[in-house]
Write a protein that holds these residues in place. Structure first.
Motif, PDB file in Angstrom:
ATOM      1  N   VAL A   1      25.601  26.407  -4.507  1.00  0.00           N
ATOM      2  CA  VAL A   1      24.750  25.491  -4.883  1.00  0.00           C
ATOM      3  C   VAL A   1      25.500  24.659  -6.116  1.00  0.00           C
ATOM      4  N   ALA A   2      25.983  25.560  -6.897  1.00  0.00           N
ATOM      5  CA  ALA A   2      26.538  24.606  -8.286  1.00  0.00           C
ATOM      6  C   ALA A   2      27.801  23.938  -7.895  1.00  0.00           C
ATOM      7  N   ALA A   3      28.751  24.423  -6.767  1.00  0.00           N
ATOM      8  CA  ALA A   3      29.922  23.778  -6.263  1.00  0.00           C
ATOM      9  C   ALA A   3      29.515  22.528  -5.619  1.00  0.00           C
ATOM     10  N   LEU A   4      28.412  22.495  -5.047  1.00  0.00           N
ATOM     11  CA  LEU A   4      28.052  21.291  -4.014  1.00  0.00           C
ATOM     12  C   LEU A   4      27.633  20.049  -5.183  1.00  0.00           C
ATOM     13  N   THR A   5      27.430  20.316  -6.565  1.00  0.00           N
ATOM     14  CA  THR A   5      27.382  19.290  -7.271  1.00  0.00           C
ATOM     15  C   THR A   5      28.126  18.624  -7.743  1.00  0.00           C
TER      16      THR A   5
ATOM     17  N   LEU B   1      14.325  25.922   3.669  1.00  0.00           N
ATOM     18  CA  LEU B   1      13.636  25.555   5.026  1.00  0.00           C
ATOM     19  C   LEU B   1      13.169  24.266   4.934  1.00  0.00           C
ATOM     20  N   ALA B   2      12.015  24.054   4.001  1.00  0.00           N
ATOM     21  CA  ALA B   2      11.274  22.903   3.836  1.00  0.00           C
ATOM     22  C   ALA B   2      12.084  21.803   3.339  1.00  0.00           C
ATOM     23  N   ALA B   3      12.920  22.138   2.295  1.00  0.00           N
ATOM     24  CA  ALA B   3      13.909  21.079   1.691  1.00  0.00           C
ATOM     25  C   ALA B   3      14.716  20.578   3.042  1.00  0.00           C
ATOM     26  N   PHE B   4      15.344  21.352   3.744  1.00  0.00           N
ATOM     27  CA  PHE B   4      16.101  20.685   4.846  1.00  0.00           C
ATOM     28  C   PHE B   4      15.281  19.794   5.969  1.00  0.00           C
TER      29      PHE B   4
ATOM     30  N   SER C   1      20.117  21.009  -1.186  1.00  0.00           N
ATOM     31  CA  SER C   1      20.713  21.984  -1.370  1.00  0.00           C
ATOM     32  C   SER C   1      20.377  22.845  -2.778  1.00  0.00           C
ATOM     33  N   LEU C   2      19.904  22.093  -3.624  1.00  0.00           N
ATOM     34  CA  LEU C   2      19.402  22.557  -4.682  1.00  0.00           C
ATOM     35  C   LEU C   2      18.070  23.342  -4.750  1.00  0.00           C
TER      36      LEU C   2
END
Length: 355
Positions: free
Chosen positions: A25-29, A86-89, A98-99
């Motif tokens: 998650v951190a890397a995706l930012t 799942l709700a975020a997706f 992804s956060l």
């Protein structure tokens, strides 16, 4: 059969999965990351989410069957770890979805023994902690009021109201000192020095209360565990509560792996041992096997001579050790136990081969 036995048996693996997901998650930012790397990290998150889904399904099935001991808060953490991403997706259309996997921060908490311990400490020390917090609040408002009166004409942009002065009061009481607001008058600087000293004292009180609470709670748990171990030794089962308390305080628990040497022949003996669980082997011309309830090493304490035999663990052994000074205390407070130990020592010495 368990769907995910490795997660059920090795709880630390759950923490490793959570940590891996949070790193992803951190890397995706990172703004300059290539599309291929983003896709790989997203795949990592999807795999972890899938593992958590299977784990949750297994636990819900076991809970329905009535053979799961997990408490409701623990199950709630597992549900959140699956439903929130799942709700975020499904509902969030931005890359920031992804956060929401950051909810996996809760996963290591479900199997941790530290946080229940911390909860008990906060409950036990709530009155004292609230008292110190009250003092902090009183000092905070009083200091902000004084700073407002002293500095409002000198620095109206920073001390023009009590809420503005409260920021300086918090920073100064916590001795952080960001430097964005500094009293310019002599009286203001004297006030700042007094506030810093007060802050050190208040936070020292908080730290002292928590440290004392931790010490007492850990000591209480150790006492209960040692009491259970001591009560399992047949030699101590006939003792009264007062004597048993003294012995619990004197004995020290110790776990020895299979094959390890507990004491060696020729060493100076400064302690004896009681076997709670497992078996040990005494290396004599005719090796002796000792099990739960037996004791050894008493000869060196009684005679003052070096160890007469090497003792090693045949299996994983749970022991209680009694040092020489505590042995003398035991002999004076419980003559019947001391007599049993001396009699056993003399019998063993008489059975030993001469020469």
């Amino acid at each position: 059969m368990s769907v995910l036995p490795f997660l059920r048996i090795y709880a630390p693996l759950n923490a490793v999965l959570a940590a891996t997901g949070l790193v992803a998650v951190a890397a995706l930012t990172t703004p300059d990351m290539s599309g291929r790397s983003r896709l790989a990290l997203a795949a990592v998150l999807a795999v972890i989410w899938g593992i958590y889904l299977l784990e949750l399904a297994e636990k819900l099935l076991k809970r329905r069957a009535g053979d799961l001991r997990d408490r409701t808060p623990a199950i709630a953490i597992d549900v959140l770890a699956v439903l929130v991403p799942l709700a975020a997706f499904l509902l969030v259309g931005t890359p920031d979805r992804s956060l929401y996997c950051a909810v996996w921060l809760l996963k290591p908490l479900r199997d941790s023994t530290f946080f229940p311990l911390l909860g008990r400490i906060l409950t036990n020390e709530a009155r004292n902690l609230i008292g110190v917090a009250t003092v902090f609040g009183i000092v905070l408002f009083g200091v902000a009021l004084a700073a407002y009166v002293i500095e409002r004409d000198v620095q109206p942009q920073k001390f023009g109201s009590i809420p503005q002065a409260m920021w300086w009061a918090v920073v100064t009481l916590s001795t952080t000192g960001y430097g964005d607001a500094i009293p310019e008058s002599f009286a203001g600087r004297v006030l700042a020095g007094a506030v810093m000293m007060s802050g050190i004292g208040i936070f020292a009180l908080w730290a002292g209360i928590l440290a004392t609470g931790f010490y007492q709670e850990v000591r209480r748990e150790d006492f209960v565990r040692n009491w259970q171990l001591v009560a399992a030794v047949p030699l101590f089962q006939k003792l009264g509560p007062a004597t048993l308390v003294e012995i619990v305080r004197a004995l020290r628990p110790r776990t020895v792996p299979a094959g390890a040497v507990i004491c060696r022949k020729g060493e100076t003996g400064d302690q004896m041992f009681f076997v709670v669980e497992g078996r040990v082997s005494v290396a004599t011309p005719n090796p002796v096997d000792l099990g739960p309830g037996a004791f050894f090493g008493e000869m060196a304490l009684i005679t003052g001579e070096p160890r007469s035999a090497t003792v090693s663990a045949t299996t994983v052994v749970s022991l209680l050790s009694l040092h020489s000074a505590d042995f003398q205390m035991l002999c004076s407070s419980s003559p019947e136990i001391a007599e049993i130990i001396r009699k056993t020592a003399l019998e063993r010495r008489g059975a030993a081969p001469k020469g």
